[in-house]
Motif scaffolding. Structure first.
Motif, PDB file in Angstrom:
ATOM      1  N   SER A 139     -10.564  -3.443   0.162  1.00 30.04           N
ATOM      2  CA  SER A 139      -9.519  -3.628  -1.093  1.00 30.04           C
ATOM      3  C   SER A 139      -9.646  -2.459  -2.007  1.00 30.04           C
ATOM      4  O   SER A 139      -8.557  -1.652  -2.025  1.00 30.04           O
ATOM      5  CB  SER A 139      -9.073  -4.579  -1.050  1.00 30.04           C
ATOM      6  OG  SER A 139      -7.518  -4.236  -1.401  1.00 30.04           O
ATOM      7  N   VAL A 150      -5.920  -9.500  -3.307  1.00 28.67           N
ATOM      8  CA  VAL A 150      -6.812  -9.821  -2.156  1.00 28.67           C
ATOM      9  C   VAL A 150      -7.852 -11.092  -1.964  1.00 28.67           C
ATOM     10  O   VAL A 150      -8.144 -11.040  -3.037  1.00 28.67           O
ATOM     11  CB  VAL A 150      -7.676  -8.566  -1.849  1.00 28.67           C
ATOM     12  CG1 VAL A 150      -8.713  -8.163  -3.568  1.00 28.67           C
ATOM     13  CG2 VAL A 150      -9.012  -8.926  -0.184  1.00 28.67           C
ATOM     14  N   LEU A 178      -5.349  -6.529  -9.401  1.00 24.29           N
ATOM     15  CA  LEU A 178      -5.941  -6.102  -8.245  1.00 24.29           C
ATOM     16  C   LEU A 178      -6.080  -7.905  -8.256  1.00 24.29           C
ATOM     17  O   LEU A 178      -7.109  -8.216  -8.560  1.00 24.29           O
ATOM     18  CB  LEU A 178      -6.930  -5.739  -7.804  1.00 24.29           C
ATOM     19  CG  LEU A 178      -6.652  -5.858  -5.759  1.00 24.29           C
ATOM     20  CD1 LEU A 178      -6.511  -6.400  -4.895  1.00 24.29           C
ATOM     21  CD2 LEU A 178      -8.187  -5.236  -5.318  1.00 24.29           C
ATOM     22  N   ILE A 235      -0.407  -6.582  -5.716  1.00 22.03           N
ATOM     23  CA  ILE A 235      -1.014  -6.863  -4.733  1.00 22.03           C
ATOM     24  C   ILE A 235      -2.243  -7.991  -5.119  1.00 22.03           C
ATOM     25  O   ILE A 235      -2.480  -8.141  -5.974  1.00 22.03           O
ATOM     26  CB  ILE A 235      -1.679  -5.496  -4.143  1.00 22.03           C
ATOM     27  CG1 ILE A 235      -2.048  -4.393  -4.638  1.00 22.03           C
ATOM     28  CG2 ILE A 235      -0.121  -5.491  -3.626  1.00 22.03           C
ATOM     29  CD1 ILE A 235      -2.370  -3.332  -4.684  1.00 22.03           C
ATOM     30  N   THR A 260     -14.840  -7.966   1.313  1.00 24.44           N
ATOM     31  CA  THR A 260     -13.302  -7.265   1.479  1.00 24.44           C
ATOM     32  C   THR A 260     -12.823  -7.188   0.320  1.00 24.44           C
ATOM     33  O   THR A 260     -12.071  -6.269   0.767  1.00 24.44           O
ATOM     34  CB  THR A 260     -12.959  -9.366   2.596  1.00 24.44           C
ATOM     35  OG1 THR A 260     -13.469  -9.261   3.633  1.00 24.44           O
ATOM     36  CG2 THR A 260     -10.867  -8.804   2.491  1.00 24.44           C
ATOM     37  N   ILE A 261     -12.941  -7.696  -0.157  1.00 25.03           N
ATOM     38  CA  ILE A 261     -12.796  -6.975  -1.987  1.00 25.03           C
ATOM     39  C   ILE A 261     -13.027  -5.970  -1.988  1.00 25.03           C
ATOM     40  O   ILE A 261     -12.005  -4.667  -2.860  1.00 25.03           O
ATOM     41  CB  ILE A 261     -13.571  -8.467  -3.133  1.00 25.03           C
ATOM     42  CG1 ILE A 261     -12.702  -9.205  -3.033  1.00 25.03           C
ATOM     43  CG2 ILE A 261     -12.655  -7.822  -4.580  1.00 25.03           C
ATOM     44  CD1 ILE A 261     -12.494 -10.813  -3.236  1.00 25.03           C
ATOM     45  N   GLU A 297       0.707  -1.027  -0.263  1.00 26.83           N
ATOM     46  CA  GLU A 297      -0.272  -0.041   0.011  1.00 26.83           C
ATOM     47  C   GLU A 297       0.742   1.215  -0.190  1.00 26.83           C
ATOM     48  O   GLU A 297       0.824   2.261  -0.602  1.00 26.83           O
ATOM     49  CB  GLU A 297      -1.150   0.004   0.653  1.00 26.83           C
ATOM     50  CG  GLU A 297      -1.900  -0.814   1.277  1.00 26.83           C
ATOM     51  CD  GLU A 297      -2.554  -0.795   2.370  1.00 26.83           C
ATOM     52  OE1 GLU A 297      -3.382  -0.671   3.153  1.00 26.83           O
ATOM     53  OE2 GLU A 297      -4.223  -1.246   1.850  1.00 26.83           O
ATOM     54  N   ARG A 319      -9.926   1.495  -1.209  1.00 34.49           N
ATOM     55  CA  ARG A 319      -8.982   2.024   0.347  1.00 34.49           C
ATOM     56  C   ARG A 319      -7.731   2.160  -1.000  1.00 34.49           C
ATOM     57  O   ARG A 319      -7.205   3.162  -0.823  1.00 34.49           O
ATOM     58  CB  ARG A 319      -7.802   0.460   1.049  1.00 34.49           C
ATOM     59  CG  ARG A 319      -6.968   0.819   1.814  1.00 34.49           C
ATOM     60  CD  ARG A 319      -6.714   0.497   2.347  1.00 34.49           C
ATOM     61  NE  ARG A 319      -5.113   0.428   3.053  1.00 34.49           N
ATOM     62  CZ  ARG A 319      -4.858   1.750   4.585  1.00 34.49           C
ATOM     63  NH1 ARG A 319      -6.286   2.144   4.817  1.00 34.49           N
ATOM     64  NH2 ARG A 319      -4.115   1.514   5.134  1.00 34.49           N
ATOM     65  N   LEU A 320      -7.334   1.605  -1.859  1.00 38.53           N
ATOM     66  CA  LEU A 320      -6.579   1.896  -3.571  1.00 38.53           C
ATOM     67  C   LEU A 320      -7.333   3.282  -3.611  1.00 38.53           C
ATOM     68  O   LEU A 320      -6.352   4.099  -4.067  1.00 38.53           O
ATOM     69  CB  LEU A 320      -6.864   0.265  -3.878  1.00 38.53           C
ATOM     70  CG  LEU A 320      -5.599  -0.723  -3.726  1.00 38.53           C
ATOM     71  CD1 LEU A 320      -6.174  -2.002  -5.138  1.00 38.53           C
ATOM     72  CD2 LEU A 320      -4.485  -0.392  -3.600  1.00 38.53           C
ATOM     73  N   ALA A 326      -7.258 -11.604  -6.988  1.00 43.80           N
ATOM     74  CA  ALA A 326      -8.312 -11.427  -6.608  1.00 43.80           C
ATOM     75  C   ALA A 326      -8.802 -12.621  -6.874  1.00 43.80           C
ATOM     76  O   ALA A 326      -9.518 -13.049  -7.309  1.00 43.80           O
ATOM     77  CB  ALA A 326      -9.548 -10.248  -6.316  1.00 43.80           C
TER      78      ALA A 326
END
Length: 138
Positions: A98, A88, A64, A86, A94-95, A34, A101-102, A66
């Protein structure tokens, strides 16, 4: 004919700065943490802001990896080193968390990549569209 956006793949500070200075967008390559994503967004956005002719948004995209369902964590852990990216693993919440957050770091596009051993690609893509995507639109 609408000209396509010129997205430039970049990894290090110099290429990130150049991508921000001349491109319409940057595809972050090889960002593994991150902190690396946050720093890359900062460098690229600053270079874009420094352009005298800058107009519009400078898109910043990242891949990402996943997975969801059985063995999702193990599958992502096995895939991340291959792509130096990265990942997840988890449920829709949850995904989505993520991805959001990005976005908070400055990322404007997230390219979800399933693991190579995804057991049901059609179901996974359906899951992204019906369960993850709505959580991004709140």
């Amino acid at each position: 004919l609408v000209p396509p956006a010129l997205m430039i793949g970049a990894v290090g500070p110099k290429s990130l700065h150049l991508a921000g200075a001349v491109g319409d967008g940057t595809l972050l390559a090889g960002a593994r943490t991150e902190d690396e994503v946050r720093a890359a967004c900062t460098v690229t956005s600053k270079a874009k802001a420094d352009r005298s002719s800058a107009s519009g948004i400078h898109d910043i995209g990242i891949g990402l990896i996943a997975a969801t369902g059985a063995n999702a964590e193990e599958r992502v852990a096995a895939e991340v080193p291959r792509w130096e990216g990265i990942g997840v693993a988890g449920d829709a919440e949850t995904i989505a968390a993520s991805v959001l957050r990005l976005a908070s770091f400055g990322v404007t596009a997230v390219i979800i990549q399933p693991t190579e051993d995804e057991p049901d690609l059609e179901a996974f893509v359906g899951f992204l569209g019906t369960e993850v995507r709505p959580l991004l639109r709140r």
